[in-house]
Each structure stands twice: as C-alpha cells, then as structure tokens.
Design a protein around this motif. Structure first.
Motif, short mmCIF file in Angstrom:
data_model
loop_
_atom_site.label_atom_id
_atom_site.label_comp_id
_atom_site.label_asym_id
_atom_site.label_seq_id
_atom_site.Cartn_x
_atom_site.Cartn_y
_atom_site.Cartn_z
N THR A 51 -19.01 7.21 15.38
CA THR A 51 -19.54 6.12 16.21
C THR A 51 -20.42 5.18 15.38
O THR A 51 -20.29 3.95 15.47
CB THR A 51 -20.35 6.69 17.39
N LEU A 52 -21.30 5.74 14.55
CA LEU A 52 -22.18 4.89 13.73
C LEU A 52 -21.38 4.10 12.70
O LEU A 52 -21.72 2.94 12.41
CB LEU A 52 -23.25 5.75 13.06
N ALA A 53 -20.31 4.69 12.20
CA ALA A 53 -19.45 3.95 11.26
C ALA A 53 -18.78 2.77 11.96
O ALA A 53 -18.65 1.67 11.40
CB ALA A 53 -18.40 4.88 10.67
N GLN A 54 -18.34 2.98 13.21
CA GLN A 54 -17.77 1.88 13.99
C GLN A 54 -18.80 0.76 14.17
O GLN A 54 -18.49 -0.42 14.04
CB GLN A 54 -17.36 2.37 15.39
N ALA A 55 -20.03 1.15 14.51
CA ALA A 55 -21.08 0.16 14.73
C ALA A 55 -21.37 -0.63 13.46
O ALA A 55 -21.55 -1.86 13.52
CB ALA A 55 -22.34 0.86 15.23
N ARG A 56 -21.42 0.06 12.33
CA ARG A 56 -21.66 -0.64 11.06
C ARG A 56 -20.53 -1.62 10.76
O ARG A 56 -20.75 -2.72 10.24
CB ARG A 56 -21.82 0.36 9.92
N ALA A 57 -19.30 -1.24 11.10
CA ALA A 57 -18.15 -2.13 10.89
C ALA A 57 -18.27 -3.38 11.75
O ALA A 57 -17.94 -4.49 11.30
CB ALA A 57 -16.85 -1.38 11.19
N VAL A 58 -18.75 -3.23 12.99
CA VAL A 58 -18.95 -4.40 13.86
C VAL A 58 -20.05 -5.29 13.29
O VAL A 58 -19.91 -6.52 13.27
CB VAL A 58 -19.30 -3.96 15.30
N ASP A 59 -21.13 -4.68 12.82
CA ASP A 59 -22.20 -5.47 12.19
C ASP A 59 -21.66 -6.27 11.02
O ASP A 59 -22.01 -7.45 10.84
CB ASP A 59 -23.33 -4.55 11.73
N ALA A 60 -20.78 -5.64 10.22
CA ALA A 60 -20.20 -6.35 9.07
C ALA A 60 -19.31 -7.50 9.52
O ALA A 60 -19.32 -8.59 8.92
CB ALA A 60 -19.41 -5.36 8.22
N ARG A 61 -18.54 -7.30 10.58
CA ARG A 61 -17.68 -8.37 11.12
C ARG A 61 -18.53 -9.56 11.58
O ARG A 61 -18.19 -10.72 11.33
CB ARG A 61 -16.83 -7.85 12.28
N LEU A 62 -19.65 -9.26 12.23
CA LEU A 62 -20.52 -10.32 12.72
C LEU A 62 -21.19 -11.06 11.56
O LEU A 62 -21.30 -12.29 11.57
CB LEU A 62 -21.57 -9.75 13.68
N ARG A 63 -21.61 -10.31 10.54
CA ARG A 63 -22.25 -10.95 9.38
C ARG A 63 -21.28 -11.86 8.65
O ARG A 63 -21.67 -12.88 8.07
CB ARG A 63 -22.79 -9.89 8.42
#
Length: 496
Positions: A51-63
């Motif tokens: 789950t945390l890896a998914q969240a980090r991936a979303v943060d990267a997409r937004l950045r």
C-alpha cells in the motif's frame, strides 16, 4: 482534525495542493486499521508495504505533473469480489483461498488509473450471498456501532471499514441490496448505480443480470466522486451501457429539492418495520417537504412479490455462474490422489469449498431451472420482474424519485438470524425491487432508532440513468440533517 477524519474530497484536495503526501495519508489509515482490525475484522488482506509503495507511486505521478482525478492519493478499501492481480481474490470462499488472479477488474483498473491507493481487500458474505457478512468462510465482520451486531451484507467488510474510519472510501457490489443495506445499518452512504453503468468485467459473478458495482463513503459527495471515477462504458462487459455517465458529482454539489415530486412507496411503510426505523423515515419525509419538495404517496403493488421473485432469479443465475468452480482449472482441489475420477474430485472439492448458504442457493437455482419446473418457477419470476419494472415506470411518470426505509430494521445481533434464512432474506425487502428493474438507488443516513440508538437509512430510488437524482436528493437531506445534528451522523471515529 486527524487525517482519518477528513473526507475523501478534502484529502484529495490536500494531496493535490501538496499539503500532505499520499504516503502520509495511507500510513494514517493503515495505523487505524492496525489499531481496530482485531475487533472489526473488516479486511481479508492488508499488506502495508504494498500500500505504501502504491502511495509513493501516486506522489511521484503528481510531482511529475501528471493530471489525475480529484481522488488521487485517497485510500480505498476494495471488496474482495473484484479481481486484483497484486492481491489475493477469494470472494470470501475456501474454494478460492489464496488465489491471485492474472488480471484486474475494470473497476480495479480504473481506480488505479485515477490514483486511488488500495488499503486491502474487504470481507463479504461468500460470493456475495448474504445480508450480514456472517457467511464469509473466514469469519464475520462486526458493526463499529456495536461489536455484537452485524455490519450488513454482502458488502459488510466495506461498510464497516468506512464506518470505523479505517478508510474514507470503499467499493461494494449490490445484487439485492448488498451496498444499500450495509450502508444503512452502519450509518454511511451507499449507492447502487444504474445496472450497466459500472462494469462487471472482473467481478466474480453471483447473478449476472443483477450484480452492480457501487461506492461507499461517509458523505454523498465522496460517494459521487468515487462512482464517477470507475463508471462509464466498458466494451469488455456486454451489458455495459454506452451512454454518458450521469452528472453525479455536479448533482451532489448542488443539493436542491425545491419543486421536486417525491413519491413515498405505500408498500414499504407499515407492518413488519421496526418503529424506530419508521419514525426516522417519517421525519425525513417531513424534512423533504420543508425543503420544498412535494410529497406524493405512490402504490407499487408488484413490490410485495419482489422478494420471492428475486430468490428464484438470483439462485438460478448463481447455480449457472458457480459451475465454473470445478477443481480443474484454478482454486481448491480436494481428493485428487490419482484414484478418483474428475467427477469425484469435483464433488469433493465443492463439498469442502462452498459454504452452507452458497450450497443452498445453488440447489434452489438448479431446481428452479430443472426440466418440468423452469416455467413454473424461473419463468414466472421473470414475469414478476417485468411487472416490477412497469410499476417503476408508472411511478416515475408521476414523481421524480421514490423513497422508503432502506431496511426494515437496524443491525441485528450476530447469530440471531443465522439459522433462519427467511428472516435473513427479509433484510433486503426494500432494496430488491431496484435490482430487478435495474434502476439507481442510494441509502443515506437519517438518524438513530429510538429502541437501540443504531443507524437508520433512507433509500432514494430513481429511474434508469437517473443516478444524479439520487445524489441531488441525498445531498439535500444530508445538508439538512447535518444542520440539525451539528455535523454528520458519524461525527468521529468510534472508540473501539
């Protein structure tokens, strides 16, 4: 206010503005799950690191500047009947224990694309067959309002997760009330979209002409945002409607019932209903009238035979759909020691893998479809289904929406109806007609019953592709109730 107390819309806006990261939001909800899950048992699968890896991936997409939807980074609990290639999918059945699908359901894929973060897979009645989540092969889920009570079903894990503030959003499926009834008894919002408005591809089938994916949330707007994220035409689903998605978010943001004609279903207001449920329902009717709606009593006589018709149609379709679990291709296999025939292995596997309620419905359906009985049972039930659709059509010529209690009683104690299938089936008395007709319906909280201080739900039904009407009326009631209550019915996370 902590992150778990924010609405999904608020969290999405905060993440988009860079005020908080998707990873921080996910971690806060995972901590809440860890704290409360031993008592609630809403989840069948949680993997913190995934789950945390998914969240980090979303943060990267937004950045990176990628344009994502308004729910990007918001955590979600996913009913364990949607296939997920990175998590087990069991439909709460021993026959699929540990199975990892090779593909994602369309609903799953669209939510990933929109940037939602999956917290895990939620518990349910086995193959979505039940009204209490007691039929899960992995044990019951408990209602956060009272741990001795059921959270409804079949999507009880999803409703409990949202009501316990383990997740701001969750997915469910509604075949005969399996989103609206759990939403009602846990004090949250649950929506059954128009049949065909949300894709069934990758949804493990119970009754193919009835199954409908839909959202759970603590606010009407959050439910609308989630429905919009996964809805729309899907060429992979032959029953998918090739029409624009109703403007549900716009409707939820603009609550106004002034001038609307709202029909009270005569057949759903009387004997057999808990007094406290009827009291809250009648208060809601008066509130709608005070908001400028015209209240009209409407009779839908065929609704009185919806329950027996449903319990012929749904088991018939289930007996066909569950034939695929044959111990040959995937899932459980019992007795394959080299001495038994395929038929013997199949029989042993199904005996060990299916629970009592699933077996009951397979037998009912097989009997209803058998030679000599098809016309008398299944054929007659389909005629009743037509009459119910006609009752709805006639009603919508007079009114914009119909309303009723969502369920006749509040949450009942775990075990109380376990040995009485008919009493269990009556939990879906008010919800089933909308499934048989395929139209839209939502449940919104309308207070607490006098007898037990447990949540009561109000059901709003609208025509096919009239989903936006459900949200408009639901949001207007929500706003009025919150003004009366000084906030939402479920103001804060239950102390568990």
């Amino acid at each position: 206010m902590s992150l778990i107390h924010k609405t999904a819309a608020e969290l999405g806006a905060m993440i988009a503005a860079g005020e908080v990261s998707a990873e921080e939001v996910a971690a806060a909800h995972l901590d809440r799950i860890e704290e409360t899950e031993p008592k609630i048992r809403a989840f069948l699968h949680v993997d913190r690191e995934v789950t945390l890896a998914q969240a980090r991936a979303v943060d990267a997409r937004l950045r990176s500047g990628e344009k994502l939807g308004p729910l990007a980074g918001v955590p979600l609990a996913h009913k364990d009947i949607f296939v997920t290639k990175d998590m087990p999918t069991t439909a709460a059945s021993k026959i699929l224990e540990g199975w990892r699908p090779p593909y994602d359901a369309t609903v799953t894929a669209r939510l990933r694309e929109a940037g939602l973060v999956f917290l895990g897979k939620t518990n349910l009645d086995e193959f979505a067959m039940g009204s209490s989540t007691e039929n899960s092969a992995f044990g019951p889920t408990r209602n956060p309002w009272d741990l001795s009570r059921v959270p409804g079903g079949s999507s009880g894990g999803s409703s409990a997760a949202v009501a316990a503030y383990q997740a701001p959003l969750s997915t469910g499926t509604d075949t005969g009330g399996s989103i609206r009834q759990p939403a009602a008894v846990t004090g949250i919002v649950g929506m059954k979209p128009t049949y065909g408005g949300s894709s069934r591809y990758g949804l493990i089938a119970f009754a193919s002409s009835l199954d409908t994916p839909g959202p759970f949330a603590r606010t009407v707007l959050d439910a609308a945002l989630l429905q919009e994220a996964f809805s729309g035409h899907d060429p992979l689903d032959s029953t998918s409607i090739d029409r624009p998605v109703p403007k549900v978010v716009e409707a939820a943001r603009n609550p106004d019932v002034a001038g609307m004609r709202i029909g009270v279903v005569k057949e759903f207001d009387g004997e057999g209903y808990q007094p406290g449920v009827l009291n809250r329902f009648r208060e809601a009717v008066k509130m709608l009238e005070a908001l400028g709606a015209e209240i009209v009593e409407v009779s839908c006589p065929s609704f009185t035979v919806a329950l027996p018709a449903y319990y012929l149609i749904a088991p018939s379709e289930c007996s066909s759909n569950l034939a695929r679990f044959d111990a040959m291709r995937y899932g459980l296999r019992v007795g394959d020691d080299g001495t038994r025939s395929a038929e013997e292995v199949m029989a042993l596997t199904r005996a060990a893998g299916f629970g009592p309620e699933v077996k009951r419905r397979i037998m009912l359906g097989t009997y209803a479809l058998s030679s000599g009985y098809y016309d008398a049972y299944y054929g007659q039930a389909q005629k009743v289904r037509t009459l119910i659709a006609r009752d709805f059509e006639a009603a919508y010529q007079k009114v914009d929406v119909l309303i009723s209690p969502t369920t006749p009683t509040t949450a009942f104690p775990i075990g109380e109806r376990a040995d009485d299938p008919m009493a269990m089936y009556l939990a879906d008395l008010c919800t089933i007609p909308s499934n048989l007709a395929g139209n839209a319906a939502i449940s919104v909280p309308c207070g607490l019953a006098d007898e037990d201080n447990l949540p009561v739900g109000l059901q709003i039904m609208a025509p096919v592709l009239g989903d936006d009407r459900c949200y408009k009326v639901g949001a207007a009631l929500e706003k009025a109730f919150e003004a009366r209550w000084g906030g939402p019915l479920l103001k804060e996370a239950p102390a568990l």
